[in-house]
Design a protein around this motif. Structure first.
Motif, PDB file in Angstrom:
ATOM      1  N   ASP A  70     -14.099  -5.286 -23.587  1.00  0.00           N
ATOM      2  CA  ASP A  70     -14.306  -4.046 -22.836  1.00  0.00           C
ATOM      3  C   ASP A  70     -14.031  -4.237 -21.350  1.00  0.00           C
ATOM      4  O   ASP A  70     -13.560  -3.322 -20.679  1.00  0.00           O
ATOM      5  N   VAL A  71     -14.340  -5.432 -20.847  1.00  0.00           N
ATOM      6  CA  VAL A  71     -14.122  -5.766 -19.436  1.00  0.00           C
ATOM      7  C   VAL A  71     -13.616  -7.197 -19.357  1.00  0.00           C
ATOM      8  O   VAL A  71     -14.073  -8.072 -20.109  1.00  0.00           O
ATOM      9  N   ILE A  72     -12.683  -7.447 -18.448  1.00  0.00           N
ATOM     10  CA  ILE A  72     -12.168  -8.794 -18.214  1.00  0.00           C
ATOM     11  C   ILE A  72     -12.543  -9.209 -16.795  1.00  0.00           C
ATOM     12  O   ILE A  72     -12.254  -8.492 -15.830  1.00  0.00           O
ATOM     13  N   THR A  73     -13.199 -10.356 -16.676  1.00  0.00           N
ATOM     14  CA  THR A  73     -13.561 -10.891 -15.370  1.00  0.00           C
ATOM     15  C   THR A  73     -12.609 -12.016 -14.986  1.00  0.00           C
ATOM     16  O   THR A  73     -11.948 -12.610 -15.844  1.00  0.00           O
ATOM     17  N   MET A  74     -12.581 -12.335 -13.694  1.00  0.00           N
ATOM     18  CA  MET A  74     -11.640 -13.332 -13.205  1.00  0.00           C
ATOM     19  C   MET A  74     -12.386 -14.407 -12.414  1.00  0.00           C
ATOM     20  O   MET A  74     -13.556 -14.667 -12.669  1.00  0.00           O
ATOM     21  N   GLY A  75     -11.703 -15.028 -11.426  1.00  0.00           N
ATOM     22  CA  GLY A  75     -12.310 -16.109 -10.657  1.00  0.00           C
ATOM     23  C   GLY A  75     -11.365 -16.591  -9.583  1.00  0.00           C
ATOM     24  O   GLY A  75     -10.518 -15.831  -9.097  1.00  0.00           O
ATOM     25  N   ASN A  76     -11.466 -17.858  -9.215  1.00  0.00           N
ATOM     26  CA  ASN A  76     -10.681 -18.369  -8.091  1.00  0.00           C
ATOM     27  C   ASN A  76      -9.192 -18.482  -8.398  1.00  0.00           C
ATOM     28  O   ASN A  76      -8.377 -18.618  -7.481  1.00  0.00           O
ATOM     29  N   HIS A  77      -8.808 -18.409  -9.673  1.00  0.00           N
ATOM     30  CA  HIS A  77      -7.386 -18.458 -10.026  1.00  0.00           C
ATOM     31  C   HIS A  77      -6.783 -17.065 -10.193  1.00  0.00           C
ATOM     32  O   HIS A  77      -5.691 -16.922 -10.758  1.00  0.00           O
ATOM     33  N   VAL A  78      -7.476 -16.048  -9.713  1.00  0.00           N
ATOM     34  CA  VAL A  78      -7.041 -14.678  -9.928  1.00  0.00           C
ATOM     35  C   VAL A  78      -5.624 -14.422  -9.436  1.00  0.00           C
ATOM     36  O   VAL A  78      -4.859 -13.668 -10.059  1.00  0.00           O
ATOM     37  N   TRP A  79      -5.202 -15.071  -8.336  1.00  0.00           N
ATOM     38  CA  TRP A  79      -3.883 -14.796  -7.770  1.00  0.00           C
ATOM     39  C   TRP A  79      -2.817 -15.810  -8.200  1.00  0.00           C
ATOM     40  O   TRP A  79      -1.678 -15.752  -7.715  1.00  0.00           O
ATOM     41  N   ASP A  80      -3.167 -16.738  -9.076  1.00  0.00           N
ATOM     42  CA  ASP A  80      -2.233 -17.825  -9.398  1.00  0.00           C
ATOM     43  C   ASP A  80      -0.977 -17.343 -10.116  1.00  0.00           C
ATOM     44  O   ASP A  80       0.077 -17.986 -10.025  1.00  0.00           O
ATOM     45  N   ASN A  81      -1.078 -16.264 -10.872  1.00  0.00           N
ATOM     46  CA  ASN A  81       0.108 -15.684 -11.494  1.00  0.00           C
ATOM     47  C   ASN A  81       0.529 -14.482 -10.647  1.00  0.00           C
ATOM     48  O   ASN A  81      -0.149 -13.455 -10.628  1.00  0.00           O
ATOM     49  N   PRO A  82       1.656 -14.582  -9.931  1.00  0.00           N
ATOM     50  CA  PRO A  82       2.054 -13.513  -8.992  1.00  0.00           C
ATOM     51  C   PRO A  82       2.186 -12.143  -9.647  1.00  0.00           C
ATOM     52  O   PRO A  82       2.062 -11.120  -8.967  1.00  0.00           O
ATOM     53  N   GLU A  83       2.406 -12.119 -10.956  1.00  0.00           N
ATOM     54  CA  GLU A  83       2.591 -10.839 -11.643  1.00  0.00           C
ATOM     55  C   GLU A  83       1.356  -9.943 -11.534  1.00  0.00           C
ATOM     56  O   GLU A  83       1.454  -8.719 -11.655  1.00  0.00           O
ATOM     57  N   ILE A  84       0.195 -10.536 -11.285  1.00  0.00           N
ATOM     58  CA  ILE A  84      -1.031  -9.737 -11.227  1.00  0.00           C
ATOM     59  C   ILE A  84      -0.961  -8.682 -10.124  1.00  0.00           C
ATOM     60  O   ILE A  84      -1.558  -7.600 -10.241  1.00  0.00           O
ATOM     61  N   ASN A  85      -0.232  -8.964  -9.074  1.00  0.00           N
ATOM     62  CA  ASN A  85      -0.115  -8.004  -7.976  1.00  0.00           C
ATOM     63  C   ASN A  85       0.579  -6.721  -8.404  1.00  0.00           C
ATOM     64  O   ASN A  85       0.425  -5.683  -7.756  1.00  0.00           O
ATOM     65  N   GLU A  86       1.336  -6.780  -9.507  1.00  0.00           N
ATOM     66  CA  GLU A  86       2.069  -5.613  -9.975  1.00  0.00           C
ATOM     67  C   GLU A  86       1.210  -4.658 -10.781  1.00  0.00           C
ATOM     68  O   GLU A  86       1.574  -3.495 -10.957  1.00  0.00           O
ATOM     69  N   PHE A  87       0.050  -5.136 -11.306  1.00  0.00           N
ATOM     70  CA  PHE A  87      -0.724  -4.251 -12.176  1.00  0.00           C
ATOM     71  C   PHE A  87      -2.224  -4.220 -11.898  1.00  0.00           C
ATOM     72  O   PHE A  87      -2.931  -3.375 -12.444  1.00  0.00           O
TER      73      PHE A  87
END
Length: 274
Positions: A70-87
């Motif tokens: 239902d919910v996805i949490t993240m952490g200190n590696h949140v930006w490690d995959n640059p694709e995350i900035n797109e979505f």
């Protein structure tokens, strides 16, 4: 107990750090089974390592949701995959650490789920000891909890931190103010699940979902080599060996305090039982 009284209570299933394809495989195989067995009202999955062990992409984000999160949490590696900035701006069911520099990064640090007649707030926080720089988690969470308490008493915190002492301090500081503080990041499930005196469920680290025979999810040969020679070594997710799933189950009462917390492990030494 009447039907209305039963409905007010809440059960949360939380699955720890999904690591690479191995972790995705375990989610695909066992998350539906766990939901059928335990009937949680909310399922939360930490997936900051889900894509090749570093960050997450949109395809994997949607896959984990489709499997029952239902919910996805993240952490200190949140930006490690640059694709995350797109979505991440449109990823309404993803929360990154709330104490990243305010107004400087995309995404949100908390979300609120509607569950029947109740609401559940899910917060992601990041520790500061031996971690990348972030704002004070105690101060940020204090303001956030004060705001959320006006809307709901059901508040779950994924505290992504390195040291047990910081996780314990955070849980004791917020005892009675939030429903649960469960740690992530170290990938090793701790044996300290408990309900604190004022009703906050606590577990220092929920553990990892992914490679069972690696070292915190990485190929053990590479990690051992690093300890032996202290030379730079490329760490790679161990995708070929046995797999494990780590999680916990939290039962909340109608006032948002915890009644019980129990750990979950599924692997060769702890087979799943229907």
């Amino acid at each position: 107990m009447s039907f209305v009284e039963k409905r007010k209570r809440m059960r949360i299933l939380f699955i720890g750090d999904v690591m690479g394809n191995s972790g995705q495989n375990m989610i695909e195989e066992y998350l539906p089974k766990l939901k059928r067995k335990f009937h949680p009202q909310a399922t939360i999955v930490n997936a900051e390592n889900a894509t090749r062990g570093r960050g997450i992409n949109e395809k994997v984000y949607k896959k984990i949701l489709s499997l029952g999160a239902d919910v996805i949490t993240m952490g200190n590696h949140v930006w490690d995959n640059p694709e995350i900035n797109e979505f991440i701006g449109s990823a309404k069911k993803m929360v990154r650490p709330a104490n990243l520099p305010a107004g400087k990064v995309p995404g949100v640090g908390y979300t609120i789920m509607q569950i029947n007649q109740q609401k559940l707030a899910v917060i992601n926080m990041q520790g500061r000891v031996f971690m990348t720089p972030s704002d004070d988690p105690f101060a940020v969470a204090t303001n956030l909890v004060e705001k959320l308490k006006k809307e709901t008493d059901f508040i779950f915190v994924d505290f992504h931190a390195e040291t047990t002492s910081e996780k314990q301090a955070f849980a004791w500081f917020f005892d009675g103010q939030v429903s649960a503080v469960v740690g992530t990041h170290t990938h090793v499930q701790t044996n300290d699940a408990r309900v604190l005196p004022q009703g906050t469920a606590f577990l220092a680290d929920v553990g990892m979902t992914g490679p069972y025979d690696g070292i915190i999810g990485m190929r053990r040969e590479n990690v051992i080599e690093r300890f032996l020679n202290q030379m730079p070594t490329r760490f790679e997710v161990d995708e070929s060996g046995r797999q494990t799933l780590s999680g916990c189950l939290i039962d909340l009462t109608d006032d948002g305090t915890a009644k019980k917390i129990q750990t979950i492990q599924i692997n060769a030494d702890h087979p799943f039982e229907d």
